[in-house]
Design a protein around this motif. Structure first.
Motif, PDB file in Angstrom:
ATOM      1  N   GLU A 177     -18.942 -34.738 -16.753  1.00  0.00           N
ATOM      2  CA  GLU A 177     -20.372 -34.615 -17.071  1.00  0.00           C
ATOM      3  C   GLU A 177     -20.946 -33.371 -16.408  1.00  0.00           C
ATOM      4  N   SER A 178     -20.586 -33.151 -15.151  1.00  0.00           N
ATOM      5  CA  SER A 178     -21.065 -31.956 -14.437  1.00  0.00           C
ATOM      6  C   SER A 178     -20.581 -30.684 -15.113  1.00  0.00           C
ATOM      7  N   ILE A 179     -19.313 -30.664 -15.482  1.00  0.00           N
ATOM      8  CA  ILE A 179     -18.743 -29.459 -16.075  1.00  0.00           C
ATOM      9  C   ILE A 179     -19.315 -29.209 -17.470  1.00  0.00           C
ATOM     10  N   SER A 180     -19.465 -30.245 -18.274  1.00  0.00           N
ATOM     11  CA  SER A 180     -20.024 -30.012 -19.612  1.00  0.00           C
ATOM     12  C   SER A 180     -21.474 -29.542 -19.516  1.00  0.00           C
ATOM     13  N   ASP A 181     -22.240 -30.060 -18.553  1.00  0.00           N
ATOM     14  CA  ASP A 181     -23.609 -29.561 -18.344  1.00  0.00           C
ATOM     15  C   ASP A 181     -23.587 -28.092 -17.910  1.00  0.00           C
ATOM     16  N   GLU A 217     -14.382 -31.539 -22.546  1.00  0.00           N
ATOM     17  CA  GLU A 217     -14.859 -32.210 -21.322  1.00  0.00           C
ATOM     18  C   GLU A 217     -15.715 -33.428 -21.679  1.00  0.00           C
ATOM     19  N   ARG A 218     -16.542 -33.284 -22.710  1.00  0.00           N
ATOM     20  CA  ARG A 218     -17.346 -34.434 -23.155  1.00  0.00           C
ATOM     21  C   ARG A 218     -16.443 -35.564 -23.648  1.00  0.00           C
ATOM     22  N   GLU A 219     -15.364 -35.203 -24.322  1.00  0.00           N
ATOM     23  CA  GLU A 219     -14.408 -36.209 -24.778  1.00  0.00           C
ATOM     24  C   GLU A 219     -13.782 -36.931 -23.578  1.00  0.00           C
ATOM     25  N   HIS A 220     -13.419 -36.188 -22.547  1.00  0.00           N
ATOM     26  CA  HIS A 220     -12.849 -36.800 -21.337  1.00  0.00           C
ATOM     27  C   HIS A 220     -13.870 -37.731 -20.688  1.00  0.00           C
ATOM     28  N   HIS A 221     -15.122 -37.290 -20.646  1.00  0.00           N
ATOM     29  CA  HIS A 221     -16.217 -38.111 -20.116  1.00  0.00           C
ATOM     30  C   HIS A 221     -16.278 -39.443 -20.861  1.00  0.00           C
ATOM     31  N   ASP A 222     -16.245 -39.363 -22.185  1.00  0.00           N
ATOM     32  CA  ASP A 222     -16.337 -40.574 -23.006  1.00  0.00           C
ATOM     33  C   ASP A 222     -15.114 -41.471 -22.831  1.00  0.00           C
ATOM     34  N   GLN A 264     -20.706 -35.550  -8.095  1.00  0.00           N
ATOM     35  CA  GLN A 264     -21.498 -34.536  -8.792  1.00  0.00           C
ATOM     36  C   GLN A 264     -22.165 -33.560  -7.822  1.00  0.00           C
ATOM     37  N   LEU A 265     -22.559 -34.034  -6.662  1.00  0.00           N
ATOM     38  CA  LEU A 265     -23.085 -33.110  -5.644  1.00  0.00           C
ATOM     39  C   LEU A 265     -21.988 -32.149  -5.206  1.00  0.00           C
ATOM     40  N   CYS A 270     -19.467 -31.208  -7.056  1.00  0.00           N
ATOM     41  CA  CYS A 270     -19.266 -30.289  -8.174  1.00  0.00           C
ATOM     42  C   CYS A 270     -20.308 -29.172  -8.164  1.00  0.00           C
ATOM     43  N   LYS A 271     -21.557 -29.528  -7.921  1.00  0.00           N
ATOM     44  CA  LYS A 271     -22.615 -28.512  -7.878  1.00  0.00           C
ATOM     45  C   LYS A 271     -22.364 -27.509  -6.764  1.00  0.00           C
ATOM     46  N   ALA A 272     -21.948 -28.004  -5.604  1.00  0.00           N
ATOM     47  CA  ALA A 272     -21.637 -27.115  -4.489  1.00  0.00           C
ATOM     48  C   ALA A 272     -20.449 -26.215  -4.829  1.00  0.00           C
ATOM     49  N   ALA A 273     -19.428 -26.783  -5.461  1.00  0.00           N
ATOM     50  CA  ALA A 273     -18.238 -26.009  -5.841  1.00  0.00           C
ATOM     51  C   ALA A 273     -18.602 -24.918  -6.846  1.00  0.00           C
ATOM     52  N   ILE A 274     -19.462 -25.266  -7.799  1.00  0.00           N
ATOM     53  CA  ILE A 274     -19.903 -24.293  -8.796  1.00  0.00           C
ATOM     54  C   ILE A 274     -20.669 -23.157  -8.119  1.00  0.00           C
ATOM     55  N   PHE A 275     -21.611 -23.503  -7.273  1.00  0.00           N
ATOM     56  CA  PHE A 275     -22.430 -22.510  -6.574  1.00  0.00           C
ATOM     57  C   PHE A 275     -21.539 -21.549  -5.774  1.00  0.00           C
ATOM     58  N   LEU A 276     -20.620 -22.110  -5.005  1.00  0.00           N
ATOM     59  CA  LEU A 276     -19.754 -21.282  -4.155  1.00  0.00           C
ATOM     60  C   LEU A 276     -18.778 -20.441  -4.971  1.00  0.00           C
ATOM     61  N   SER A 277     -18.169 -21.054  -5.986  1.00  0.00           N
ATOM     62  CA  SER A 277     -17.143 -20.340  -6.764  1.00  0.00           C
ATOM     63  C   SER A 277     -17.728 -19.201  -7.597  1.00  0.00           C
TER      64      SER A 277
END
Length: 193
Positions: free
Chosen positions: A119-123, A154-159, A180-181, A183-190
């Motif tokens: 969900e985090s990645i598809s968003d 990714e949405r398919e994996h979520h489902d 998800q927190l 994931c957000k931190a990983a996205i920000f840093l990466s």
């Protein structure tokens, strides 16, 4: 050269970098590569724990798609001359630990992890699609197509996670929020490092 000989030119895997917004593209490809790398490590951890269980083939199927995603982002990193995040060694360990740890909670725990991450990645992919559409949809057509396809996967994996009782995992909402927190931190840093 003899009359029938053909001059060969080496092929380039690089794309034309003229006119692209290099900082935006670098950030997108770097973080997506890191995310797909981390997803591969999560599924590796889940397979290490649940690979021989009834849910093993389902996890393997999702992992196989993530391997394809990572392969494509490896190619895009070369084509666009983007350096990987320096955090890959950390994502290697953290992804495997998250995958194995969630799988130790059982099938539902693994699926809860999958729902949270996907969900985090598809968003995140949706946000990137908006950015590229605002930049120039024609110029970034191939990259947009790749990101849209991976977002759909990714949405398919979520489902799939929801279909396999993710919401019945112990402390599902707490687990999902924590992941998800992360994931957000990983996205920000990466994106930046």
């Amino acid at each position: 050269l003899p009359a029938r000989a053909v001059a060969l030119r080496p092929c380039s895997t690089r794309v034309t970098l003229e006119g692209i917004n290099k900082p935006v593209i670098d950030r997108i490809i770097r973080v997506d590569h890191a995310g797909e790398y981390g997803a591969n490590r999560i599924y590796a951890g889940q397979m290490a724990v649940l690979g021989r269980s009834s849910v093993g083939p389902i996890i393997q199927q999702m992992w196989n798609q993530e391997k394809d995603h990572l392969k494509k982002f490896n190619e895009l990193m070369v084509a666009y001359r983007v350096r990987p995040t320096v955090l890959l060694p950390f994502w290697n360990v953290a992804g495997f630990v998250l995958g194995a740890g969630s799988a130790l909670l059982g099938k539902r725990g693994a699926m809860a992890c999958t729902v949270a991450v996907e969900e985090s990645i598809s968003d995140h992919y949706n946000s990137q699609i908006r950015t590229l559409m605002e930049e120039d949809p024609e110029k970034y057509k191939e990259l947009l197509q790749t990101i849209k396809q991976f977002r759909d996967d990714e949405r398919e994996h979520h489902d799939i996670g929801l279909e396999h009782d993710a919401e019945a995992a112990p402390a599902y909402s707490v687990l999902k929020t924590a992941i998800q927190l992360g994931c957000k931190a990983a996205i920000f840093l990466s994106e930046r490092i």
